[in-house]
Scaffold this active site. Structure first.
Site, mmCIF file in Angstrom:
data_model
loop_
_atom_site.group_PDB
_atom_site.id
_atom_site.type_symbol
_atom_site.label_atom_id
_atom_site.label_comp_id
_atom_site.label_asym_id
_atom_site.label_seq_id
_atom_site.Cartn_x
_atom_site.Cartn_y
_atom_site.Cartn_z
ATOM 1 N N GLU A 175 0.807 -1.233 0.000
ATOM 2 C CA GLU A 175 0.000 0.000 0.000
ATOM 3 C C GLU A 175 0.842 1.286 0.000
ATOM 4 N N TYR A 177 3.424 2.014 2.045
ATOM 5 C CA TYR A 177 3.994 2.392 3.352
ATOM 6 C C TYR A 177 5.514 2.149 3.364
ATOM 7 N N ARG A 225 2.420 -8.860 4.437
ATOM 8 C CA ARG A 225 1.544 -8.309 3.393
ATOM 9 C C ARG A 225 2.419 -7.784 2.266
ATOM 10 N N HIS A 263 -1.494 3.744 -1.882
ATOM 11 C CA HIS A 263 -2.546 4.744 -1.636
ATOM 12 C C HIS A 263 -2.492 5.878 -2.652
ATOM 13 N N GLN A 350 -18.343 4.917 2.790
ATOM 14 C CA GLN A 350 -18.883 6.143 3.379
ATOM 15 C C GLN A 350 -18.725 6.249 4.890
HETATM 16 P P1 FAD Z 1 -36.390 7.493 0.883
HETATM 17 O O1 FAD Z 1 -35.343 6.600 0.405
HETATM 18 O O2 FAD Z 1 -36.776 8.615 0.009
HETATM 19 O O3 FAD Z 1 -37.668 6.620 1.223
HETATM 20 C C1 FAD Z 1 -38.888 7.168 1.548
HETATM 21 C C2 FAD Z 1 -39.999 6.185 1.209
HETATM 22 O O4 FAD Z 1 -41.224 6.633 1.763
HETATM 23 C C3 FAD Z 1 -40.255 6.027 -0.288
HETATM 24 O O5 FAD Z 1 -40.070 4.670 -0.663
HETATM 25 C C4 FAD Z 1 -41.677 6.488 -0.476
HETATM 26 O O6 FAD Z 1 -42.381 5.721 -1.442
HETATM 27 C C5 FAD Z 1 -42.262 6.271 0.900
HETATM 28 N N1 FAD Z 1 -43.439 7.108 1.212
HETATM 29 C C6 FAD Z 1 -43.505 8.467 1.223
HETATM 30 N N2 FAD Z 1 -44.731 8.844 1.620
HETATM 31 C C7 FAD Z 1 -45.449 7.724 1.836
HETATM 32 C C8 FAD Z 1 -46.775 7.472 2.267
HETATM 33 N N3 FAD Z 1 -47.621 8.455 2.575
HETATM 34 N N4 FAD Z 1 -47.194 6.203 2.382
HETATM 35 C C9 FAD Z 1 -46.357 5.173 2.093
HETATM 36 N N5 FAD Z 1 -45.091 5.369 1.693
HETATM 37 C C10 FAD Z 1 -44.641 6.622 1.583
HETATM 38 N N6 FAD Z 1 -26.930 7.780 -0.396
HETATM 39 C C11 FAD Z 1 -25.785 7.281 0.021
HETATM 40 O O7 FAD Z 1 -25.562 7.202 1.228
HETATM 41 N N7 FAD Z 1 -24.846 6.830 -0.842
HETATM 42 C C12 FAD Z 1 -25.037 6.870 -2.170
HETATM 43 O O8 FAD Z 1 -24.157 6.441 -2.920
HETATM 44 C C13 FAD Z 1 -26.241 7.386 -2.658
HETATM 45 N N8 FAD Z 1 -26.468 7.467 -3.966
HETATM 46 C C14 FAD Z 1 -27.661 7.943 -4.404
HETATM 47 C C15 FAD Z 1 -27.878 7.979 -5.763
HETATM 48 C C16 FAD Z 1 -29.082 8.437 -6.251
HETATM 49 C C17 FAD Z 1 -29.303 8.487 -7.730
HETATM 50 C C18 FAD Z 1 -30.106 8.830 -5.340
HETATM 51 C C19 FAD Z 1 -31.435 9.291 -5.856
HETATM 52 C C20 FAD Z 1 -29.880 8.806 -3.979
HETATM 53 C C21 FAD Z 1 -28.653 8.379 -3.510
HETATM 54 N N9 FAD Z 1 -28.370 8.360 -2.158
HETATM 55 C C22 FAD Z 1 -27.183 7.841 -1.723
HETATM 56 C C23 FAD Z 1 -29.260 8.968 -1.174
HETATM 57 C C24 FAD Z 1 -30.099 7.951 -0.419
HETATM 58 O O9 FAD Z 1 -30.732 7.074 -1.308
HETATM 59 C C25 FAD Z 1 -31.108 8.691 0.425
HETATM 60 O O10 FAD Z 1 -30.419 9.542 1.306
HETATM 61 C C26 FAD Z 1 -31.955 7.738 1.259
HETATM 62 O O11 FAD Z 1 -32.667 6.877 0.415
HETATM 63 C C27 FAD Z 1 -32.942 8.486 2.131
HETATM 64 O O12 FAD Z 1 -33.637 7.545 2.876
HETATM 65 P P2 FAD Z 1 -35.089 7.797 3.472
HETATM 66 O O13 FAD Z 1 -35.495 6.487 4.045
HETATM 67 O O14 FAD Z 1 -35.068 8.962 4.359
HETATM 68 O O15 FAD Z 1 -36.009 8.176 2.246
HETATM 69 P P1 NAP Z 2 -26.810 18.075 -2.905
HETATM 70 O O1 NAP Z 2 -25.551 17.354 -2.704
HETATM 71 O O2 NAP Z 2 -27.292 18.957 -1.838
HETATM 72 O O3 NAP Z 2 -26.643 18.908 -4.239
HETATM 73 C C1 NAP Z 2 -27.649 19.698 -4.726
HETATM 74 C C2 NAP Z 2 -27.125 20.555 -5.880
HETATM 75 O O4 NAP Z 2 -28.174 21.344 -6.357
HETATM 76 C C3 NAP Z 2 -26.007 21.458 -5.493
HETATM 77 O O5 NAP Z 2 -24.996 21.328 -6.474
HETATM 78 C C4 NAP Z 2 -26.623 22.843 -5.497
HETATM 79 O O6 NAP Z 2 -25.584 23.589 -6.050
HETATM 80 C C5 NAP Z 2 -27.810 22.727 -6.418
HETATM 81 N N1 NAP Z 2 -28.997 23.481 -6.005
HETATM 82 C C6 NAP Z 2 -29.545 23.565 -4.770
HETATM 83 N N2 NAP Z 2 -30.651 24.339 -4.798
HETATM 84 C C7 NAP Z 2 -30.813 24.738 -6.076
HETATM 85 C C8 NAP Z 2 -31.773 25.535 -6.747
HETATM 86 N N3 NAP Z 2 -32.787 26.079 -6.085
HETATM 87 N N4 NAP Z 2 -31.625 25.765 -8.067
HETATM 88 C C9 NAP Z 2 -30.580 25.215 -8.735
HETATM 89 N N5 NAP Z 2 -29.645 24.459 -8.156
HETATM 90 C C10 NAP Z 2 -29.761 24.216 -6.836
HETATM 91 O O7 NAP Z 2 -27.980 17.076 -3.208
HETATM 92 P P2 NAP Z 2 -28.108 15.864 -4.207
HETATM 93 O O8 NAP Z 2 -27.083 15.872 -5.256
HETATM 94 O O9 NAP Z 2 -29.540 15.887 -4.614
HETATM 95 O O10 NAP Z 2 -27.888 14.634 -3.289
HETATM 96 C C11 NAP Z 2 -28.782 14.385 -2.218
HETATM 97 C C12 NAP Z 2 -28.097 13.653 -1.130
HETATM 98 O O11 NAP Z 2 -27.853 12.311 -1.559
HETATM 99 C C13 NAP Z 2 -26.788 14.286 -0.841
HETATM 100 O O12 NAP Z 2 -26.832 14.949 0.404
HETATM 101 C C14 NAP Z 2 -25.804 13.173 -0.848
HETATM 102 O O13 NAP Z 2 -25.166 13.038 0.398
HETATM 103 C C15 NAP Z 2 -26.602 11.919 -1.144
HETATM 104 N N6 NAP Z 2 -25.871 11.222 -2.182
HETATM 105 C C16 NAP Z 2 -24.698 10.686 -1.848
HETATM 106 C C17 NAP Z 2 -23.952 10.082 -2.795
HETATM 107 C C18 NAP Z 2 -22.633 9.471 -2.429
HETATM 108 O O14 NAP Z 2 -21.946 8.951 -3.296
HETATM 109 N N7 NAP Z 2 -22.239 9.455 -1.187
HETATM 110 C C19 NAP Z 2 -24.375 10.027 -4.099
HETATM 111 C C20 NAP Z 2 -25.589 10.611 -4.426
HETATM 112 C C21 NAP Z 2 -26.315 11.214 -3.444
HETATM 113 P P3 NAP Z 2 -25.522 25.170 -6.133
HETATM 114 O O15 NAP Z 2 -26.186 25.675 -4.912
HETATM 115 O O16 NAP Z 2 -24.076 25.466 -6.226
HETATM 116 O O17 NAP Z 2 -26.211 25.498 -7.396
HETATM 117 FE FE1 SF4 Z 3 -17.557 0.517 4.638
HETATM 118 FE FE2 SF4 Z 3 -19.889 -0.465 5.467
HETATM 119 FE FE3 SF4 Z 3 -19.737 0.825 3.132
HETATM 120 FE FE4 SF4 Z 3 -18.659 -1.612 3.474
HETATM 121 S S1 SF4 Z 3 -20.825 -1.077 3.546
HETATM 122 S S2 SF4 Z 3 -17.700 0.124 2.476
HETATM 123 S S3 SF4 Z 3 -17.921 -1.475 5.544
HETATM 124 S S4 SF4 Z 3 -19.382 1.688 5.144
#
Ligand code: FAD
Ligand code: NAP
Ligand code: SF4
Length: 684
Positions: A175, A177, A225, A263, A350
């Site tokens: 890695e 080191y 390693r 790394h 993460q």
């Molecule tokens: P949600 O996942 O939004 O779930 C809410 C649920 O509530 C939904 O299934 C909805 O149908 C249900 N619901 C709402 N109202 C009602 C109702 N009245 N009755 C019944 N059901 C209802 N996070 C990461 O940590 N790592 C990532 O790499 C990552 N990548 C992402 C990539 C994308 C493209 C997207 C869109 C998101 C990503 N996220 C990632 C973010 C992550 O998915 C969200 O932060 C997470 O899903 C939020 O969880 P939640 O349970 O709060 O809400």
């Molecule tokens: P986000 O990270 O908060 O980014 C939102 C983007 O929208 C920013 O670039 C912001 O940039 C822009 N924005 C905000 N308000 C706006 C407005 N009114 N008009 C135009 N642009 C606006 O949110 P996200 O990309 O939707 O992701 C949501 C969450 O999912 C994140 O918090 C993230 O942690 C999670 N997620 C994580 C991963 C991961 O790999 N860990 C991957 C996907 C999602 P400006 O304000 O500069 O325009």
């Molecule tokens: Fe790390 Fe857990 Fe994500 Fe695996 S699932 S990479 S152990 S945070």
């Protein structure tokens, strides 16, 4: 994924579960829990918590546990104040760990890690005075006398580890080191007995192993390693790797573990984009050269992969580090025929590596109990209650599964026809398919603990009130933020949900509004060349420019341009100043940035949006009006909490618990959502 269940039904993992006799000690199976720094090593009362952490993994039948790296002297530490072992007092602190592991039937080796030029402190040393591209510190060159002293420090550290009750040590020789810094011409420009020819460069690790063996006697495990694939210019060639392996074998090692990539290498080796088990063939190549048992590592996260590797004869043991954070009972569940209940590591980094590199305590996105074994427990309730959880996203699945496991009567509602919430959208991103495993795990847990899961059911406040639940949890997630802009309602404007979930047609020229995680993911999805390199080790290696046969020095080759050619032109915009990608994960963001760069995605920050019309997206940059002609504008502008049920419930005298995106949408991710669900589930 489906293969987990399929293999379980076929029954058994005979090669993976077979014991391994090392002569003086027998490992109960072929699973080595790889080394991980947790930061508990430097936390108050951390050793008691580490003892609980490792004891749980020993109970879960890890064959041999390796601790996080412990420095043999102050110069070798990761940072000032980081863990080292050069006094008896420090060794005494470890006794609680070794006792706990042995009481639970396990074996544990301590990793001895000298960081060399990767140390984040002014005492950092190196084979030469050459600064690492990923460190702000220029190392001091070790004098000949200091090299001898460092070797003696390794030996003393191993002896102290033996005194502390460890069953062995792992000498970290990969890695990038200190040991690697001696072996590679890249970092060693010495002209004394420790540099110059390869024989001289490899003398340092060989002397370390010899000294350690002399200090600990015969019946003590020494894992070395070895860096099989440096993946940096000026790294080792395959003949050099083999030469060192032979010398290490002769010097007295018991086991050789595989290290992949320094790394500072700019090739992903453990992230979700990396195919499962990709590097096992490289270990297989080494196995043909040595007689010692060899361990393979990197992206092995299911018993099927582990079984296939051992059965194929590529390795004698598989190292899994993060998978044991995600599920301490990985082996026990495999043995019991319950592999479908393994909480699979999805390689997101993460809550583990991203935390390590931000100085936070390690845990796990899918298993918040990791490193919290003493303070987050899912104890059986003696007062089962009737609990509604609305929303089966990560927050709701986590809360419902913990509550059901504890014996509560749980009803989980979701408007969608499947559980998973936004993870179902996330897994559409080619490199994020592992989220499917998280959904599979929670689905099986909910079924096992008899939660009543009602899908396709958008529940109303009225229905919740009438059903007279004892507790109501709102995990209803978010709604994507809409643009407030002339033309925002035109047909060419789509949300990321339209694109990723609804699969609406997208043109050849695209503007993405928003540079957060979802903006990046959408850009990755829309520019994906479609070669599924995440599932194909050879293609992945060609995409990133390396050779799994290690026919070139350090395994580096040219990248294949045809594997990165994007099917459309994407331009990303954000309003804020500064570089794109600042909010991405510390240990994975660089991968996304390189990928989009190679797919020629343009990025503009410090933008004001003006309007969207037939011509395209109109914006202002540095006071100048511009237009990007495009077929579609995709909105990835963040989210707002969805809490439409709250007011109705409160009016009826019910105070709901609110978690996940429903509570706070800003900076929400699945890590926070699952943690909040688990904490609430453990508390109620
Ligand atoms: P949600 O996942 O939004 O779930 C809410 C649920 O509530 C939904 O299934 C909805 O149908 C249900 N619901 C709402 N109202 C009602 C109702 N009245 N009755 C019944 N059901 C209802 N996070 C990461 O940590 N790592 C990532 O790499 C990552 N990548 C992402 C990539 C994308 C493209 C997207 C869109 C998101 C990503 N996220 C990632 C973010 C992550 O998915 C969200 O932060 C997470 O899903 C939020 O969880 P939640 O349970 O709060 O809400
Ligand atoms: P986000 O990270 O908060 O980014 C939102 C983007 O929208 C920013 O670039 C912001 O940039 C822009 N924005 C905000 N308000 C706006 C407005 N009114 N008009 C135009 N642009 C606006 O949110 P996200 O990309 O939707 O992701 C949501 C969450 O999912 C994140 O918090 C993230 O942690 C999670 N997620 C994580 C991963 C991961 O790999 N860990 C991957 C996907 C999602 P400006 O304000 O500069 O325009
Ligand atoms: Fe790390 Fe857990 Fe994500 Fe695996 S699932 S990479 S152990 S945070």
């Amino acid at each position: 994924m489906a293969d987990t269940v399929a293999a379980t039904q076929q029954g058994g993992y005979p090669h993976f579960l077979e014991p391994l006799d090392l002569g003086f000690v027998k490992l109960r199976n072929r699973a080595l829990m790889g080394s991980m720094h947790t930061a508990l090593e430097e936390t108050e009362h951390g050793f008691e918590r580490l003892a609980a952490f490792y004891a749980e993994r020993a109970r879960g039948e890890a064959g041999l546990i390796v601790t996080g790296g412990i420095a043999p002297n102050p110069a070798g530490r990761v940072f000032t104040g980081a863990a080292k072992m050069d006094t008896e007092h420090e060794a005494d602190e470890h006794k609680v760990i070794t006792r706990a592991v042995h009481d639970n039937g396990g074996l544990i080796a301590m990793q001895v890690l000298h960081t060399g030029r990767y140390g984040y402190h002014r005492e950092a040393v190196g084979a030469s005075e050459l600064q690492a591209p990923i460190n702000f510190v220029k190392p001091k060159k070790l004098s000949d006398e200091a090299v001898h002293q460092t070797i003696a420090d390794y030996a003393k550290c191993a002896q102290l580890a033996q005194y502390a009750g460890y069953d062995g040590v792992e000498i970290m020789g990969s890695e990038g080191y200190l040991i690697n810094q001696f072996t590679a011409a890249r970092t060693n420009n010495r002209d004394d007995e420790w540099g110059g020819t390869y024989e001289k460069r490899m003398r340092f690790p060989v002397e370390v192993v010899k000294a350690v063996r002399k200090a600990v006697g015969e019946k003590f495990i020494i894992i070395y390693r070895l860096s099989l694939l440096d993946l940096v210019d000026g790294g080792s060639s395959w003949p050099e790797v083999v030469q060192l392996a032979h010398a290490i074998e002769k010097a007295g090692a018991t086991i050789i573990n595989s290290g992949i990539g320094w790394h500072e290498a700019r090739i992903p080796t453990i992230a979700m984009v990396v195919p499962r088990g990709i590097f096992s063939t490289v270990t297989g190549k080494l196995k043909k050269e040595v007689t010692l048992p060899v361990v393979t590592s990197n992206r092995i996260n299911t018993p099927e992969i582990a079984e296939a590797i051992i059965a194929r004869g590529d390795a004698d043991l598989v190292s899994m580090a993060r998978p044991f954070l995600a599920d301490g009972a990985f082996v026990a569940k495999t043995r019991a025929g319950r592999a479908q209940f393994i909480n699979t590591c999805i390689a997101c980094n993460q809550a583990c590596l991203d935390h390590t590199f931000s100085g936070k305590l390690t845990s796990c996105l899918v298993n918040p109990r990791a490193c919290n074994e003493t303070n987050l427990n899912y104890n059986r309730t003696d007062k089962p209650r009737k609990i509604a959880v609305v929303g089966a996203g990560p927050a709701g699945m986590s809360a419902a599964s913990v509550l059901a496991e504890r014996g509560h009567h749980v009803t989980l509602f979701d408007a969608a026809d499947k559980i998973g919430g936004q993870l179902n959208i996330a897994k559409e991103i080619p490199s994020k398919r592992e989220f499917e495993e998280t959904i599979r795990y929670f689905g099986n847990m909910l079924h096992e603990h008899q939660a009543d899961v009602r899908l396709g059911k958008k529940v109303s406040a009225e229905e919740l009130i009438q059903a007279k639940f004892d507790e109501v949890i709102l995990a209803t997630g978010i709604v994507p933020r809409k643009l407030n802009l002339p033309g925002a309602d035109s047909a060419k404007v789509l949300s990321y949900v339209d694109v990723l979930r609804e699969k609406k047609t997208v043109g050849k020229n695209v503007a993405i509004i928003g540079g957060g995680g979802i903006g990046y993911d959408t850009a990755l999805y829309l520019t994906d060349p479609g070669h599924k390199t995440w599932a194909n080790p050879e293609e992945f290696a060609k995409e990133w420019g390396f050779d799994l046969k290690v026919s070139t020095r350090a395994g580096l080759t040219e990248k294949s341009p045809e594997l990165v050619a994007a099917p459309r032109q994407v331009t990303m915009f954000k309003r804020s100043k500064g570089k794109f990608g600042n909010t991405l994960g510390k240990t994975t963001g660089w991968i996304h940035k390189i990928t989009l760069d190679e797919r020629t995605v343009a990025q503009f920050s410090n933008i004001t949006y003006d309007k969207i019309d037939e011509q395209g997206l109109h914006y202002t940059l540095k006071g100048e009006s511009k237009v990007l002609p495009c077929d579609n504008v995709i909105v990835c502008a963040g989210q707002e909490p969805l809490r439409d049920l709250e007011a109705g419930l409160v009016a009826a005298g019910i105070a709901p618990h609110i978690i996940g995106g429903a509570l706070e949408a800003g900076e929400l991710d699945a890590k926070r959502a699952i943690l909040q669900g688990a904490e609430l589930g453990a508390r109620l």
